[in-house]
Design a protein around this motif. Sequence first.
Motif, PDB file in Angstrom:
ATOM      1  N   TRP A 125       0.858  -1.187   0.000  1.00 58.68           N
ATOM      2  CA  TRP A 125       0.000   0.000   0.000  1.00 58.68           C
ATOM      3  C   TRP A 125       0.893   1.236   0.000  1.00 58.68           C
ATOM      4  CZ3 TRP A 125      -1.989  -4.402   2.185  1.00 58.68           C
ATOM      5  CH2 TRP A 125      -3.334  -4.707   1.893  1.00 58.68           C
ATOM      6  N   PHE A 126       0.451   2.255  -0.719  1.00 59.94           N
ATOM      7  CA  PHE A 126       1.163   3.536  -0.793  1.00 59.94           C
ATOM      8  C   PHE A 126       1.059   4.249   0.550  1.00 59.94           C
ATOM      9  CE2 PHE A 126       1.000   8.142  -1.599  1.00 59.94           C
ATOM     10  CZ  PHE A 126       2.136   8.331  -2.367  1.00 59.94           C
ATOM     11  N   GLY A 127       2.165   4.831   1.012  1.00 62.33           N
ATOM     12  CA  GLY A 127       2.188   5.565   2.276  1.00 62.33           C
ATOM     13  C   GLY A 127       2.206   7.056   2.043  1.00 62.33           C
ATOM     14  N   ARG A 128       1.096   7.734   2.337  1.00 62.35           N
ATOM     15  CA  ARG A 128       1.007   9.179   2.105  1.00 62.35           C
ATOM     16  C   ARG A 128       1.809   9.981   3.124  1.00 62.35           C
ATOM     17  NH1 ARG A 128       1.467  13.737   2.539  1.00 62.35           N
ATOM     18  NH2 ARG A 128       0.093  15.465   1.939  1.00 62.35           N
ATOM     19  N   TRP A 129       1.771   9.595   4.397  1.00 62.24           N
ATOM     20  CA  TRP A 129       2.372  10.405   5.450  1.00 62.24           C
ATOM     21  C   TRP A 129       3.625   9.773   6.044  1.00 62.24           C
ATOM     22  CZ3 TRP A 129       0.701  15.253   5.758  1.00 62.24           C
ATOM     23  CH2 TRP A 129      -0.566  15.545   5.256  1.00 62.24           C
ATOM     24  N   GLY A 130       4.085   8.688   5.476  1.00 61.92           N
ATOM     25  CA  GLY A 130       5.327   8.049   5.917  1.00 61.92           C
ATOM     26  C   GLY A 130       5.963   7.340   4.751  1.00 61.92           C
ATOM     27  N   ALA A 131       7.244   7.055   4.853  1.00 63.75           N
ATOM     28  CA  ALA A 131       8.017   6.530   3.727  1.00 63.75           C
ATOM     29  C   ALA A 131       7.941   5.009   3.672  1.00 63.75           C
ATOM     30  CB  ALA A 131       9.479   6.962   3.842  1.00 63.75           C
TER      31      ALA A 131
END
Length: 637
Positions: free
Chosen positions: A486-492
């Motif tokens: 899953w893509f992480g918007r607020w973390g790397a």
Amino acid sequence: MTEELLQRTAAPAEALAAAREHLLSLQHEQGWWKGELETNVTMDAEDLLLRRFLGILTKTETEQAARWIRSRQRADGTWAQFHGGPGDLSTTVEAYVALKLAGDDVDSEHMAAARAWILERGGIEATRVFTRIWLALFGEWSWDDLPAMPPELVLLPPWVPLNLADWGCWARQTIVPLTVVCTLRPRRDLGVGLAELHSGRRRRRKVPRLSCAGAFQVLDRALHSYQRRPLKGLREHAMRRAAEWIVARQEADGSWGGIQPPWVYSLLALHLLGYPLGHPVLRQGLAGLERFLVREETPEGTVRRLEACQSPVWDTVLSMQALRDAGLAADHPALRRAADFVLAEEIRVKGDWSVRRPDLAPGGWAFEFDNDGYPDIDDTAEVVLALNGVDHERPGAVRAAIDRGVRWMSGMQSADGGWGAFDADNTRELVNELPFCDFGAVIDPPSADVTAHVVEALCVLGRGEGEAVRRGVRWLLDHQEPDGSWFGRWGANHVYGTGAAVPALVRAGMRRDHLALRRAVRWLEVHQNEDGGWGEDLRSYDDPVWVGRGTSTASQTAWALLALLAVDLHDTDAVRRGVGFLAETQRPDGTWDEPQFTGTGFPGDFYINYHLYRLVFPVTALGRYEQARRGQSGGSG
């Protein structure tokens, strides 16, 4: 039991004990935790430029900030947006300007190297819009060559495209004061010239005339024409309304939103509108910046740097959950003090979020010490989880706060079933096409990490059978990447997103052998590093080659472990190696070294090193590992 096995089982427990004690030692007497929030040197360069523009810059401030900026320069003469990242043109230009303002000789080795790199990349002409605005303030760029943003924007009703509700909360708080600054078009003396940074090459982006971008170029030309001959009455009304809008959103600590961009531009805008520096609003705003300054003594002298934001609520509730996972009793005094702090930070008034949810009662939490207008959904999810794990002297007050938070958080679900960070249904992408928006995210659509945190919180609190969770789970499944992450918007980045989504889906009742979970586990196993840890370079936001790849870090290793432990894989080679990495790389004081940035502000544009991440997430992961190894149920709820 063999000696090797004894060592293998003892090391994680010992690491956990040391880390837990270190984390406890960092709690403030008022109950909160706060680690430094480190970003890049544009914060420091722009702070100097702000003070120069206002006429309040001192020699000491300049020297101390310049030492910090010099210390961050890379071997090739550039400055990056994050540790280990590539040189960034706008960051390098702003750093160069700050050092020239500080008196650095332009022919010195470090300045010459920076200048050569800047000119090779296109000079000032190729920098982002925000950098050129700072240069225009001092006559080093023409206001005519910047995109037009009229203050009449503040007058648009919510149903009109490009109205303020269409912008993410951080963007709308920035854009309103910028419309004032760009309308008044000031020019003051910088004290130094920057002619050597101009390449002479103007970069004009060619776009098809019949495209959306082409239409916005036409609109920009029309707005420039209007800028020269505005409707006088309408313009005056818009400027007054903008000033009122800005003043109404100043926080108790003097900031705007508790973050640097709207803060500095609001100070500039009000000053240009005639507010003297002694006015309470400006005086409080400038005084508040002091709280965001970090000073350190070095062999070269004192260095001074500015935090772009502060995260005490976030740090506190993550610490509370970590300590519960590490075995701290629910009625421990440290947790009760922390709960008292968190309860006092609840936001009980409506803010701009209510434009899209006018009938929703308030009841959330923000990231910062003083941010009464912008609670966020991510913090609220973690707050209710943390409070739920505390045996407090006032259980009724705790339960009431949790219920209000759950009600507000649930009501902020977007129409597609996911959750954004600050607003509901903030998904109108038209604002992204504005020529002004070439830096950072300006809208706040749902993301996997926030959605997962909300789903997990609702499930822990007994709301797992509700419609909100069902729709949230569906959103997560629909947004799983083809590779299983899953893509992480607020973390790397994908490690963060996957580390959030998997535990949430398990909490929601998904079978551990579900295809979505098996694919996520496989992705994590494939991307584990040889040293047993996980790491993902921030370049993964721009270059898919970096997805799941990077130097192992303590925080990212912990995120991966949280996902694997959620599906009951505590006795696998991947988990043993991940736990071993944490045990082997722990410092003698119980924490971990992590110069890498693993937090995200704007994907592709702005990144964060949360100094507490390197401790709080390993404590959580090691605590859950020990629980699983001993046959206990995981989680802090």
